[in-house]
Design a protein around this motif. Sequence first.
Motif, mmCIF file in Angstrom:
data_model
loop_
_atom_site.group_PDB
_atom_site.id
_atom_site.type_symbol
_atom_site.label_atom_id
_atom_site.label_comp_id
_atom_site.label_asym_id
_atom_site.label_seq_id
_atom_site.Cartn_x
_atom_site.Cartn_y
_atom_site.Cartn_z
ATOM 1 N N ALA A 10 19.933 -11.597 -10.071
ATOM 2 C CA ALA A 10 20.154 -10.145 -10.059
ATOM 3 C C ALA A 10 18.797 -9.469 -9.863
ATOM 4 N N TYR A 11 18.777 -8.428 -9.004
ATOM 5 C CA TYR A 11 17.529 -7.763 -8.634
ATOM 6 C C TYR A 11 17.593 -6.286 -8.978
ATOM 7 N N ASN A 12 16.495 -5.728 -9.445
ATOM 8 C CA ASN A 12 16.377 -4.276 -9.533
ATOM 9 C C ASN A 12 16.112 -3.753 -8.132
ATOM 10 N N SER A 13 17.021 -2.933 -7.619
ATOM 11 C CA SER A 13 16.821 -2.471 -6.247
ATOM 12 C C SER A 13 15.980 -1.188 -6.236
ATOM 13 N N GLU A 14 15.468 -0.883 -5.083
ATOM 14 C CA GLU A 14 14.630 0.314 -4.882
ATOM 15 C C GLU A 14 15.345 1.586 -5.350
ATOM 16 N N SER A 15 16.668 1.591 -5.134
ATOM 17 C CA SER A 15 17.441 2.801 -5.438
ATOM 18 C C SER A 15 17.825 2.902 -6.910
ATOM 19 N N GLY A 16 17.339 1.936 -7.723
ATOM 20 C CA GLY A 16 17.647 2.012 -9.149
ATOM 21 C C GLY A 16 18.898 1.269 -9.560
ATOM 22 N N ASN A 17 19.591 0.680 -8.569
ATOM 23 C CA ASN A 17 20.760 -0.135 -8.911
ATOM 24 C C ASN A 17 20.354 -1.560 -9.249
ATOM 25 N N VAL A 18 21.324 -2.313 -9.740
ATOM 26 C CA VAL A 18 21.126 -3.756 -9.908
ATOM 27 C C VAL A 18 21.968 -4.459 -8.853
ATOM 28 N N ASN A 19 21.306 -5.314 -8.066
ATOM 29 C CA ASN A 19 21.962 -6.010 -6.956
ATOM 30 C C ASN A 19 22.228 -7.473 -7.255
ATOM 31 N N LEU A 20 23.402 -7.930 -6.836
ATOM 32 C CA LEU A 20 23.665 -9.372 -6.743
ATOM 33 C C LEU A 20 23.731 -9.715 -5.262
#
Lengths: 356, 356
Positions: free
Chosen positions: B75-85
């Motif tokens: 899981a990544y912290n995305s640039e837009s502030g979301n959490v990505n899988l």
Amino acid sequence: MLDIKVEKTQCPKEKPAKDDPLLFGTIFTDHMFVMDYEEGRGWYDPRIVPYTDLTLSPAATIFHYGQGVFEGLKAYNSESGNVNLFRPDMNAKRSNRSSDRLCIPEIPEEDYIQAIEQLVALDKDWIPDEPDHSLYIRPFIIGTDPFLGLKTSRYYKFIIILSPVGPYYPEGLDPVSIWIEDDYVRAVRGGIGEAKTGGNYAASILSQVKAHDEGYSQVLWLDGVERKYIEEVGAMNIFFKIDGKVVTPKLNGSILPGITRDSVIQLCKEWGYEVEEKRISIDEIYEAHKAGLLEEVWGTGTAAVISPVGKFRWGDEVMQVKDGGIGELSHKLYDTVSGIQLGKIKDNHGWIVEIK
Amino acid sequence: MLDIKVEKTQCPKEKPAKDDPLLFGTIFTDHMFVMDYEEGRGWYDPRIVPYTDLTLSPAATIFHYGQGVFEGLKAYNSESGNVNLFRPDMNAKRSNRSSDRLCIPEIPEEDYIQAIEQLVALDKDWIPDEPDHSLYIRPFIIGTDPFLGLKTSRYYKFIIILSPVGPYYPEGLDPVSIWIEDDYVRAVRGGIGEAKTGGNYAASILSQVKAHDEGYSQVLWLDGVERKYIEEVGAMNIFFKIDGKVVTPKLNGSILPGITRDSVIQLCKEWGYEVEEKRISIDEIYEAHKAGLLEEVWGTGTAAVISPVGKFRWGDEVMQVKDGGIGELSHKLYDTVSGIQLGKIKDNHGWIVEIK
């Protein structure tokens, strides 16, 4: 010599009733042996404790990367009132060879045997006092490092548990039927086939299920390269008597070096049989069968000692071995090996270790 | 949809300091997901609980017969502030395929993904707020039957644990050196090579140790039958760029079907490269190297995303790939895949699942 700390149980369990069928590997005794390993420190804190659950990190190596080995042997109540082990030195040696392949630290053979002896001595009342019953001994080693990196575990546990078992053939020796697997493969040269480790068994489950569904009790594995040379059967080694001669697959790195296998080879030679360990193709067996020369087939293993094979299925062919009954040599081997184990027959080989 | 019971921790752990190097797989978050399986009842009691040790019978299947599978994703912290899988559906599918091979009951894909999402959502503050950091997600399933018989477990646990990780290459993308293994074998056709199960990793440890001792960071596996066709590298799939064309070993049953592998193939095709999945012999690579046509080599996997390969050792030969540096395509693939994962690059493939 290990200085084993002993903590006896405060609440001994009720032993199985006399008529309990003792399904293999379901009931465990009051105690277990545990010893820990830490990188840089070695094996330490050998102890016998009340049988209890293991508490491990969910990141422990064994849950993810299969770094573990095990052994299986039995303790028997002998006719003379002693408790017998059968060739435990062979289990200790094989365990270390398995460990070498899996990068698990070795355990000195004498410590391995001492741990078994001391645990069995403490729980010897769990050996059922019925004919052909015994105490199954399961030593195993598992990597317990709480670390998801793909490397050798820095921590291990060596554990021994004991389980009272009834006779493998409650109704007497009974021929098994065998499914020759030509689709899935258990192990290959260069792999881990000769190590007694979980991965080999994990690889075999699907075939075992398929064979059972088809009404066969065991799977016979062919080699992983050419898929024509016979390796082993389920959890046993396999022997053929062809035209008076005993043949068995040669240990090639992908076959488990069985202790009953070794004992059977020695006995057959002593009895004057020519015994050949060699590469055996399934075609060779088929030809011998067609020519009426396939006289006996049997598996060897700790659980059943000797398993006579009554028939094989190979693709669309079903080969029946002689009349599907139990061969004379198979029977003699069973009577002799189990006779030695149970102290009914004199041990001239130094195979029996009596527990003091 | 699972009705996941949540028991939050009463004692949250301290999160790693900003300058903690976060060695892969050593630190775990506050919670874990657990779901049980019992034969005849199916999967039941999905729950999120405080991260804690597992308590299992010493006779549990996983300790002896290796019946277990696992997955790995991030899981990544995305640039837009979301959490990505990244493509969690692929992990759910592959886990079920691994389970099929190991006779473990499947988990509905949507349940598998929901469990990951809900756990990550709860512990999302554990994703380090540093460049290229992420939360490694380890779902795994283990057989827990307290029974030593050699058969399919009747009980399982599906568990998910989370571990904050730093960048795989803290100093930036760095070429690895690879030892071509021509002695030991990882897997063979008909075996369990394409399943993500412990036995394959257990089989690989010894070679990995040998390669490290020789100063190489990864092992390249050849096929188990002819020992000349390239299979995979350590825990990665492998790609070659030869004379402008991208080639990678075809999935053949003994190679793990990588999710990064699949993504890289799609990207290369979109960028106009000819991509061929085929049987590749080590001789073919050697010839391309001698002819000066071996332009780039890289591994693909969840941990490193893209691992450029700088050199190979094959017997006495050492092949350097070009100048031993990082190829242009390798670099572009790394930037693109990790860019999509971190939300720096727009996802046109539907690969990203944002956690609500």
